[in-house]
Design a protein around this motif. Sequence first.
Motif, PDB file in Angstrom:
ATOM      1  N   ALA A 144     -14.856   8.291   1.540  1.00 39.85           N
ATOM      2  CA  ALA A 144     -14.275   9.633   1.640  1.00 39.85           C
ATOM      3  C   ALA A 144     -13.103   9.654   2.619  1.00 39.85           C
ATOM      4  CB  ALA A 144     -15.331  10.652   2.029  1.00 39.85           C
ATOM      5  N   MET A 145     -11.990   9.109   2.182  1.00 43.00           N
ATOM      6  CA  MET A 145     -10.803   9.010   3.029  1.00 43.00           C
ATOM      7  C   MET A 145     -10.094  10.359   3.117  1.00 43.00           C
ATOM      8  SD  MET A 145     -11.039   5.867   3.851  1.00 43.00           S
ATOM      9  CE  MET A 145      -9.468   5.521   4.652  1.00 43.00           C
ATOM     10  N   PRO A 146      -9.611  10.739   4.308  1.00 43.56           N
ATOM     11  CA  PRO A 146      -8.941  12.032   4.465  1.00 43.56           C
ATOM     12  C   PRO A 146      -7.536  12.018   3.880  1.00 43.56           C
ATOM     13  CG  PRO A 146      -8.950  10.844   6.544  1.00 43.56           C
ATOM     14  CD  PRO A 146      -9.742  10.016   5.579  1.00 43.56           C
ATOM     15  N   VAL A 147      -7.188  13.079   3.186  1.00 44.23           N
ATOM     16  CA  VAL A 147      -5.858  13.207   2.579  1.00 44.23           C
ATOM     17  C   VAL A 147      -5.209  14.484   3.106  1.00 44.23           C
ATOM     18  CG1 VAL A 147      -6.213  11.824   0.521  1.00 44.23           C
ATOM     19  CG2 VAL A 147      -7.046  14.171   0.547  1.00 44.23           C
ATOM     20  N   GLN A 207      -8.927  20.624  11.826  1.00 40.74           N
ATOM     21  CA  GLN A 207     -10.236  21.260  11.709  1.00 40.74           C
ATOM     22  C   GLN A 207     -10.273  22.220  10.526  1.00 40.74           C
ATOM     23  OE1 GLN A 207     -11.209  23.023  15.493  1.00 40.74           O
ATOM     24  NE2 GLN A 207     -10.919  21.085  16.568  1.00 40.74           N
ATOM     25  N   LYS A 208      -9.195  22.938  10.310  1.00 40.85           N
ATOM     26  CA  LYS A 208      -9.148  23.869   9.185  1.00 40.85           C
ATOM     27  C   LYS A 208      -9.236  23.124   7.860  1.00 40.85           C
ATOM     28  CE  LYS A 208      -6.329  27.510   7.070  1.00 40.85           C
ATOM     29  NZ  LYS A 208      -5.057  28.289   7.143  1.00 40.85           N
ATOM     30  N   ALA A 209      -8.499  22.011   7.748  1.00 35.48           N
ATOM     31  CA  ALA A 209      -8.546  21.225   6.519  1.00 35.48           C
ATOM     32  C   ALA A 209      -9.934  20.645   6.280  1.00 35.48           C
ATOM     33  CB  ALA A 209      -7.505  20.106   6.576  1.00 35.48           C
ATOM     34  N   ASN A 210     -10.562  20.139   7.331  1.00 35.75           N
ATOM     35  CA  ASN A 210     -11.912  19.590   7.213  1.00 35.75           C
ATOM     36  C   ASN A 210     -12.895  20.658   6.756  1.00 35.75           C
ATOM     37  OD1 ASN A 210     -10.990  17.125   8.134  1.00 35.75           O
ATOM     38  ND2 ASN A 210     -11.620  17.486  10.251  1.00 35.75           N
ATOM     39  N   SER A 211     -12.827  21.818   7.393  1.00 38.66           N
ATOM     40  CA  SER A 211     -13.745  22.900   7.060  1.00 38.66           C
ATOM     41  C   SER A 211     -13.543  23.378   5.633  1.00 38.66           C
ATOM     42  CB  SER A 211     -13.562  24.069   8.040  1.00 38.66           C
ATOM     43  OG  SER A 211     -13.879  23.678   9.359  1.00 38.66           O
ATOM     44  N   ASP A 212     -12.289  23.455   5.216  1.00 40.98           N
ATOM     45  CA  ASP A 212     -11.995  23.904   3.867  1.00 40.98           C
ATOM     46  C   ASP A 212     -12.593  22.950   2.839  1.00 40.98           C
ATOM     47  OD1 ASP A 212     -10.382  25.623   1.931  1.00 40.98           O
ATOM     48  OD2 ASP A 212      -9.586  23.631   1.500  1.00 40.98           O
ATOM     49  N   TYR A 213     -12.429  21.648   3.067  1.00 45.92           N
ATOM     50  CA  TYR A 213     -13.008  20.694   2.128  1.00 45.92           C
ATOM     51  C   TYR A 213     -14.528  20.795   2.137  1.00 45.92           C
ATOM     52  CZ  TYR A 213     -14.499  16.589  -0.301  1.00 45.92           C
ATOM     53  OH  TYR A 213     -15.129  15.768  -1.182  1.00 45.92           O
ATOM     54  N   ILE A 239       0.860  -1.180   0.000  1.00 45.14           N
ATOM     55  CA  ILE A 239       0.000   0.000   0.000  1.00 45.14           C
ATOM     56  C   ILE A 239       0.898   1.231   0.000  1.00 45.14           C
ATOM     57  CG2 ILE A 239      -1.669   1.314   1.362  1.00 45.14           C
ATOM     58  CD1 ILE A 239      -2.668  -1.426   2.460  1.00 45.14           C
ATOM     59  N   ASN A 240       0.706   2.105  -0.975  1.00 46.15           N
ATOM     60  CA  ASN A 240       1.575   3.284  -1.049  1.00 46.15           C
ATOM     61  C   ASN A 240       0.854   4.443  -1.711  1.00 46.15           C
ATOM     62  OD1 ASN A 240       2.594   3.573  -4.074  1.00 46.15           O
ATOM     63  ND2 ASN A 240       2.541   1.373  -3.580  1.00 46.15           N
ATOM     64  N   ALA A 241       1.383   5.645  -1.484  1.00 43.04           N
ATOM     65  CA  ALA A 241       0.725   6.866  -1.923  1.00 43.04           C
ATOM     66  C   ALA A 241       0.665   6.973  -3.443  1.00 43.04           C
ATOM     67  CB  ALA A 241       1.445   8.084  -1.330  1.00 43.04           C
ATOM     68  N   ALA A 242       1.715   6.536  -4.147  1.00 45.74           N
ATOM     69  CA  ALA A 242       1.749   6.688  -5.601  1.00 45.74           C
ATOM     70  C   ALA A 242       0.658   5.855  -6.272  1.00 45.74           C
ATOM     71  CB  ALA A 242       3.124   6.290  -6.134  1.00 45.74           C
ATOM     72  N   ASP A 243       0.487   4.613  -5.830  1.00 43.12           N
ATOM     73  CA  ASP A 243      -0.550   3.754  -6.412  1.00 43.12           C
ATOM     74  C   ASP A 243      -1.941   4.284  -6.073  1.00 43.12           C
ATOM     75  OD1 ASP A 243       1.570   2.233  -7.222  1.00 43.12           O
ATOM     76  OD2 ASP A 243       1.138   0.522  -5.925  1.00 43.12           O
ATOM     77  N   PHE A 244      -2.121   4.671  -4.816  1.00 46.54           N
ATOM     78  CA  PHE A 244      -3.399   5.241  -4.380  1.00 46.54           C
ATOM     79  C   PHE A 244      -3.740   6.455  -5.239  1.00 46.54           C
ATOM     80  CE2 PHE A 244      -5.580   8.418  -1.763  1.00 46.54           C
ATOM     81  CZ  PHE A 244      -6.688   7.713  -1.326  1.00 46.54           C
ATOM     82  N   ALA A 245      -2.785   7.348  -5.422  1.00 50.41           N
ATOM     83  CA  ALA A 245      -3.009   8.566  -6.193  1.00 50.41           C
ATOM     84  C   ALA A 245      -3.365   8.243  -7.640  1.00 50.41           C
ATOM     85  CB  ALA A 245      -1.777   9.461  -6.134  1.00 50.41           C
ATOM     86  N   PRO A 280      -2.545  16.800  -6.713  1.00 52.45           N
ATOM     87  CA  PRO A 280      -1.253  16.150  -6.451  1.00 52.45           C
ATOM     88  C   PRO A 280      -0.565  16.674  -5.204  1.00 52.45           C
ATOM     89  CG  PRO A 280      -1.103  17.652  -8.321  1.00 52.45           C
ATOM     90  CD  PRO A 280      -2.556  17.531  -7.987  1.00 52.45           C
ATOM     91  N   GLY A 281      -1.055  17.786  -4.663  1.00 51.30           N
ATOM     92  CA  GLY A 281      -0.485  18.336  -3.441  1.00 51.30           C
ATOM     93  C   GLY A 281      -1.060  17.755  -2.162  1.00 51.30           C
ATOM     94  N   TRP A 282      -2.003  16.813  -2.276  1.00 49.66           N
ATOM     95  CA  TRP A 282      -2.542  16.169  -1.082  1.00 49.66           C
ATOM     96  C   TRP A 282      -1.430  15.549  -0.236  1.00 49.66           C
ATOM     97  CZ3 TRP A 282      -6.791  12.816  -3.839  1.00 49.66           C
ATOM     98  CH2 TRP A 282      -7.928  13.605  -4.075  1.00 49.66           C
TER      99      TRP A 282
END
Length: 591
Positions: free
Chosen positions: A443-446, A522-528, A58-64, A542-544
């Motif tokens: 809806a997984m958090p990034v 909380q800021k990231a959650n609210s922004d999304y 499991i890795n970020a590149a494949d997930f992305a 790609p900046g996640w």
Amino acid sequence: MSRTPRTPLHAAPWVGAGTVLAAALVATACSKPAETPAAAAPQAAAPAASGHAFDAAINAADFAEHVKTLASDEFGGRAPGSDGEEKTVQYLEAQFKRLGLKPGNGDSYFQTVPMVETTADESTSLKLDVKGQARELKFGSDMVVGTRTGQAEVKVDASDLVFVGYGVNAPEQNWNDYAGVDVKGKTVVMFVNDPGFHNQDAKLFEGKRMTYYGRWTYKFEEAARQGAAAALIIHDSEGASYGWDVVKNSWSGAQFDLPAKDDPEPRLPVQGWITGDAARKLLGDLGQDLDALYKAAGKPGFKAIPLQAKASIDLKSAISQKSSRNVIARLDGAKRPDEAIVYMAHWDHLGDHADKGGHEGHGADAKAAAADTIYNGAIDNATGVAGILEIAEAFTKQTPPPERSLLFVAVTLEESGLLGSKYYVAHPTVPLNKTVAVINLDAMPVIGKARDMTVIGYGSSELEDILKTVATAQGRTLHAEATPEDGFYFRSDHFNFAKAGVPALYAKGGDDLIDGGTAAGQKANSDYRDQRYHKPADQFDPGWKMDGVVQDLDALYAVGKTLAGNEQWPNWYEGNAFRAAHDKLMQPAGK
């Protein structure tokens, strides 16, 4: 994540313990009607992940790569019945084949989900006889109604109104709002949420946490069981956790349901909502005070109140039969292949709204986004689908191989009422009494690594004991969602399995971030929630910060790995509402 009150509403797609959610704001962003499913377009081909070499871990590149593909404009927002559906299911089939997974539905990776599309005539009005005086409630401004019967015309004529409090019949709570009253053929009027909610009585039901009795879906089901001709819920924003505009927009336009033959739940001829203002005036004309009724209905011993009023409605609807598809793959267990752990995520999203006037919004923001009509659904829920693909790959490379089977189920029509998962539960490809557990990814958090994990419906099942061990090893703690009174547990696909008794886990990263703590989370959650949730702006970035979601996927994989490598049969905790269903499910045949 589902967006409309016909399926339970969500708050922000990831919810940490310290996050104060503005649920009404979230729900307002969710109010566009669903895309109309139509016959799938077989000519649409699925783009492959371009030249990407996938790794076993499991890795970020494949997930992305998975998210980027599924959330691309080429997939058109993944609306059921569109070219986007065809591209999506073809992509999933190709990925499952690449992993060497077997078809999960006999010799096919697909499970057809039949459905009925019902669109109510919005010129419909609800006519009332109030002590001999004629009253009329207008669709949209005063009330919304619909039918689940699949009939083009449904009539209710001079049906007596009965106020039934919260519309709850809960023997284990010694509570029955229908006691002593016959509502057959009548129209019941009731409050949303649980008894005691508006009185803030922590001793009734589960205190602050909403139970299933508080959900509007339950209330309509119970009214149908009682033989009512129609049911109306009195709306209030606090009790529903969303405003009237959400109800109005969500009950306007096409509504989707399984055919009655595929859904054992009882159905009312007519069901809907009335505004708080309309209810206050109606009840006032009948000598009742709405505020006093809130107090009375939230106390033990409440008795239903027949009202001196009659309701009539002639509801015409356009009806059509359509279908979509679940995608299912299987990895056979080495020792006990008849027993399975299910990983699940919904693939559908909101499609392309070019034919619906473009982007929702106001002023400069709306104009700026007007050219983008595709609801890409990167977070919701390309991330969940990417997650089960990553977990599936890890299982295929696992040494020693899992002893139990693994089932990977990408369901459709979550955004239209959890219908894909509901259909699967009614037609499982592994018997439910052989289904050890369900792990839902939605809806997984990034937003980066966190010190915590949020378990929606925390305190429900023994699956949490396994997750706690895994999380502790990661240096993380578990906790409940921030606002359990909003009933998030009932608002994603795992809930259909839970109702059937199968232990279900719905967990994701928390908001106490390694980089920035809860303030940053909380800021990231609210922004999304405010800027992208159920809007065209929910696109791959790609900046996640994807190290956190990799950690979450590692944890959820470890839960399944534990269960697939032993003979444990987890149960719901003692006292949980779903434990009785599980115990019945697991009884030997003939008992």
